[in-house]
Motif scaffolding. Sequence first.
Motif, short mmCIF file in Angstrom:
data_model
loop_
_atom_site.label_atom_id
_atom_site.label_comp_id
_atom_site.label_asym_id
_atom_site.label_seq_id
_atom_site.Cartn_x
_atom_site.Cartn_y
_atom_site.Cartn_z
N LEU A 1 61.01 37.33 18.37
CA LEU A 1 60.05 36.45 18.01
C LEU A 1 59.37 36.63 16.52
N VAL B 1 64.54 33.62 21.98
CA VAL B 1 64.68 34.41 21.08
C VAL B 1 63.83 35.52 21.23
N CYS C 1 53.76 33.11 19.34
CA CYS C 1 54.22 33.38 20.86
C CYS C 1 54.08 34.61 21.02
N CYS D 1 55.16 27.12 26.61
CA CYS D 1 56.36 26.85 25.48
C CYS D 1 56.82 25.35 25.49
N ASN E 1 63.86 26.67 21.52
CA ASN E 1 64.27 28.06 22.22
C ASN E 1 64.14 27.99 23.68
N LEU E 2 63.47 27.27 24.34
CA LEU E 2 63.23 27.63 25.78
C LEU E 2 64.55 27.19 26.57
N PHE F 1 57.94 33.59 14.86
CA PHE F 1 57.12 32.98 15.98
C PHE F 1 56.21 34.01 16.33
N CYS G 1 59.82 23.74 23.70
CA CYS G 1 60.62 24.23 22.36
C CYS G 1 62.16 24.36 22.50
N PHE H 1 52.40 23.05 18.52
CA PHE H 1 52.18 23.89 17.57
C PHE H 1 52.67 23.26 16.17
S1 SF4 Z 1 59.93 30.52 20.68
FE1 SF4 Z 1 60.18 31.26 22.76
S2 SF4 Z 1 58.24 32.25 23.43
FE2 SF4 Z 1 57.83 30.63 21.44
S3 SF4 Z 1 57.53 28.70 22.31
FE3 SF4 Z 1 59.83 28.88 22.06
S4 SF4 Z 1 60.72 29.54 24.04
FE4 SF4 Z 1 58.35 29.89 23.97
#
Ligand code: SF4
Length: 285
Positions: free
Chosen positions: A64, A60, A72, A28, A51-52, A69, A49, A33
């Motif tokens: 996902l 999330v 992921c 992550c 979301n991390l 996402f 990321c 990406f």
């Molecule tokens: S959305 Fe969640 S699983 Fe995907 S890269 Fe971000 S933190 Fe990691």
Amino acid sequence: MSQPHTSSANEYSTRLQADCERCFGLCCTALPFAASADFAIDKAAGQPCTNLQADYRCGVHRDLRKLGFKGCTVYDCFGAGQQVSQSTFGGRDWREHPESAQLMFDVFPAMWQLHELLWYMNEALSRPEAAEIHSELQTALAETERLVALDASSLLKLNVPGWRAEVNQLLLRASELVRQNELRRIKGTSGRRKSYGRGADLIGANLKGADLRAANLRGAYLIAANLRNADLRSADLIGVDFRDADLSGADLSSSLYLSQAQMNSAKGDASTRIPPTLTRPAHWS
Ligand code: SF4
């Protein structure tokens, strides 16, 4: 570190599965990406990321796919994340030790490639049909384990593509042995078998119910192909692109070199038969 043989292949493969609890969110963070059907946002390599969370969990995780996402849910690090986090860097968290963050992110892709090789070699070693090259495979696996245990700077100096090319020769021989064995077994039970070249373009192909036992599908593009109820036992599936392929009812129980990421990228259902070392993806109803 234990090495696999037929009876312990499943146990060894567990080590080669992602253990996110023991990883510092490397996939992550280290990997880039681009906004696409697989990712809702752009993200540069080395940038966490959004979301991390602080505890390296995904904020999330449950949603996902719904939030765009999907990529992921497909990705699998073959256990490289926990290896780098806990072994190469001895549990030193890159947030608390920012001076080692870049090195950790640089090492992760190399470790991923080595762990992927371990996964394939473990599989070849689990196949009795390939017994005549098991000794060579064990030697190659031990050498790969030695490389995996190197320190970060040494890992970065490795010629990983060169080593992968060498090991691939063994994986190819194992594939030949497994597929020839299957062909002998089914001789006379099926008609003329169609052969597919390496990297065959089978995007969107209708292969419903196809007999693909012992087929060499290395690197084939089976994106969105209809493989419902197809028989893929002993087929070599290394590098096959199964994105959105329909594997409902298909038999992959003894397919060769199938990875969790490949299955995660495909569609399937409760009747799809999968190898014992893999897990049925959550989105397969
Ligand atoms: S959305 Fe969640 S699983 Fe995907 S890269 Fe971000 S933190 Fe990691």
